[in-house]
Design a protein around this motif. Structure first.
Motif, PDB file in Angstrom:
ATOM      1  N   ILE A 153       0.996  -0.845  -0.126  1.00  0.00           N
ATOM      2  CA  ILE A 153       0.076   0.117   0.551  1.00  0.00           C
ATOM      3  C   ILE A 153       1.335   1.209   0.072  1.00  0.00           C
ATOM      4  O   ILE A 153       0.244   2.737  -0.757  1.00  0.00           O
ATOM      5  N   GLY A 154       2.052   1.268   0.963  1.00  0.00           N
ATOM      6  CA  GLY A 154       3.170   2.990   0.795  1.00  0.00           C
ATOM      7  C   GLY A 154       2.337   3.366   2.232  1.00  0.00           C
ATOM      8  O   GLY A 154       3.715   4.084   2.480  1.00  0.00           O
ATOM      9  N   LEU A 167      -8.786   2.749   0.504  1.00  0.00           N
ATOM     10  CA  LEU A 167      -9.579   1.719   1.189  1.00  0.00           C
ATOM     11  C   LEU A 167      -9.624   0.486   0.822  1.00  0.00           C
ATOM     12  O   LEU A 167      -9.990  -0.774   1.524  1.00  0.00           O
ATOM     13  N   THR A 168     -10.250   0.986  -0.297  1.00  0.00           N
ATOM     14  CA  THR A 168     -10.854  -0.824  -1.120  1.00  0.00           C
ATOM     15  C   THR A 168     -10.281  -1.613  -0.897  1.00  0.00           C
ATOM     16  O   THR A 168     -10.008  -2.431  -0.686  1.00  0.00           O
ATOM     17  N   ARG A 169      -8.668  -0.833  -1.810  1.00  0.00           N
ATOM     18  CA  ARG A 169      -7.497  -2.346  -1.644  1.00  0.00           C
ATOM     19  C   ARG A 169      -7.231  -2.105  -0.783  1.00  0.00           C
ATOM     20  O   ARG A 169      -6.238  -3.817  -0.892  1.00  0.00           O
ATOM     21  N   ALA A 170      -7.344  -1.931  -0.107  1.00  0.00           N
ATOM     22  CA  ALA A 170      -6.047  -1.645   1.392  1.00  0.00           C
ATOM     23  C   ALA A 170      -7.119  -2.577   2.129  1.00  0.00           C
ATOM     24  O   ALA A 170      -5.956  -3.850   3.443  1.00  0.00           O
ATOM     25  N   LEU A 171      -7.827  -3.121   2.572  1.00  0.00           N
ATOM     26  CA  LEU A 171      -8.809  -3.694   3.923  1.00  0.00           C
ATOM     27  C   LEU A 171      -9.033  -5.358   3.511  1.00  0.00           C
ATOM     28  O   LEU A 171      -8.693  -5.966   4.515  1.00  0.00           O
ATOM     29  N   PRO A 172      -9.053  -5.707   2.226  1.00  0.00           N
ATOM     30  CA  PRO A 172      -8.824  -7.114   2.348  1.00  0.00           C
ATOM     31  C   PRO A 172      -7.115  -7.936   2.886  1.00  0.00           C
ATOM     32  O   PRO A 172      -6.777  -8.707   3.172  1.00  0.00           O
ATOM     33  N   LEU A 173      -5.955  -6.835   2.217  1.00  0.00           N
ATOM     34  CA  LEU A 173      -5.063  -6.972   2.980  1.00  0.00           C
ATOM     35  C   LEU A 173      -4.814  -6.310   4.399  1.00  0.00           C
ATOM     36  O   LEU A 173      -4.297  -7.546   5.025  1.00  0.00           O
ATOM     37  N   LEU A 174      -4.962  -5.735   5.297  1.00  0.00           N
ATOM     38  CA  LEU A 174      -5.777  -5.463   6.407  1.00  0.00           C
ATOM     39  C   LEU A 174      -6.007  -6.861   7.346  1.00  0.00           C
ATOM     40  O   LEU A 174      -5.879  -7.435   8.415  1.00  0.00           O
ATOM     41  N   ARG A 175      -7.164  -7.459   6.880  1.00  0.00           N
ATOM     42  CA  ARG A 175      -7.602  -8.516   7.216  1.00  0.00           C
ATOM     43  C   ARG A 175      -7.345  -9.601   6.847  1.00  0.00           C
ATOM     44  O   ARG A 175      -6.874  -9.878   8.153  1.00  0.00           O
ATOM     45  N   ARG A 176      -5.917  -9.823   6.187  1.00  0.00           N
ATOM     46  CA  ARG A 176      -5.137 -10.888   6.196  1.00  0.00           C
ATOM     47  C   ARG A 176      -4.265 -11.165   7.380  1.00  0.00           C
ATOM     48  O   ARG A 176      -3.862 -11.669   7.241  1.00  0.00           O
ATOM     49  N   SER A 177      -3.790  -9.618   7.128  1.00  0.00           N
ATOM     50  CA  SER A 177      -2.472  -9.305   7.974  1.00  0.00           C
ATOM     51  C   SER A 177      -3.584  -9.559   9.906  1.00  0.00           C
ATOM     52  O   SER A 177      -2.612 -10.524  10.176  1.00  0.00           O
TER      53      SER A 177
END
Length: 242
Positions: A91-92, A223-233
């Protein structure tokens, strides 16, 4: 086969850690033990310094629990950093791990973002839960009355024009957080800063992972792109802590 008294003592500590303050009757219900048994356990834990009884007769964690704090924070930092760095790579923006600490929220790990202009939240900093995304997701699982008690103890100081400062407005907002499964800080703690957070799905840890950055970069699309990554982490971290 476990030692029953030790199991009960740790169950009591975990119950208090989860709620911040609890009465004897609440502890008895949470631990599913008779009131006299809970009273004896609580008195012993107070004598040892692992619990403290407040003037309102409720029990909170005592000062001796702090002996475990530094080593546990270091452990969490080591476990979480690879996940936070992976989020930054994708995400950066700056990634944070925060933990509920009584009525406050403490930042315990961070991976700085890649941009020259990025958000720094000092590790060890404590903030109030009403104005932060991490605070919202950490309070969201609690019942409304418990949230109101925390807000009564901490107050709801206004940091920006966007800060929620009315308890009932905040309680209603948390209902939406529960529904969505994430929270956003829309410049409520600091002007021009946007943050999105999810809770780590662990029954005892009370942790949250967030991404934060300048509002223009923290767009709805990001945020739409980040949320699946946050949940996975968050899910992976929870598995490593079991």
């Amino acid at each position: 086969m476990g030692v029953q008294s030790i199991e009960r003592a740790f169950g009591l500590l975990e119950a208090v850690a989860g709620q911040g303050q609890m009465s004897l009757s609440q502890l008895a219900a949470a631990c599913q033990l008779p009131l006299p048994t809970i009273h004896r356990l609580a008195r012993t834990m107070v004598d040892l310094g692992y619990l403290r009884q407040e003037p309102n007769r409720q029990y909170t964690l005592g000062p001796r629990v702090l002996l475990f704090g530094e080593s546990s924070s270091k452990m969490l930092n080591n476990v979480a950093l690879p996940h936070l760095r992976a989020l930054v790579e994708e995400i950066g923006e700056t990634a944070n791990l925060a933990m509920r600490d009584g009525d406050q929220v403490a930042y315990i790990a961070q991976a700085p973002g890649r941009h020259a202009m990025r958000m720094f939240t000092e590790v060890g900093r404590r903030v109030l839960p009403h104005c932060t995304a991490v605070g919202k997701v950490l309070l969201a699982p609690m019942n409304d009355d418990a949230v109101r008690l925390i807000l009564r103890r901490t107050g709801m100081p206004r940091h920006t024009e966007h800060t929620l400062v009315q308890p009932e407005e905040y309680v209603a907002h948390l209902a939406r957080v529960r529904e969505l499964g994430y929270a956003v800080d829309e410049g409520e703690q600091e002007v021009g800063v946007r943050c999105v957070a999810v809770a780590v799905p662990h029954p005892l840890a009370h942790l949250a992972i967030s991404l934060s950055g300048p509002a223009p970069r923290m767009s709805d699309e990001l945020l739409t792109r980040a949320l699946p990554l946050l949940r996975r982490s968050a899910q992976t971290l929870a598995g490593e802590l079991r």
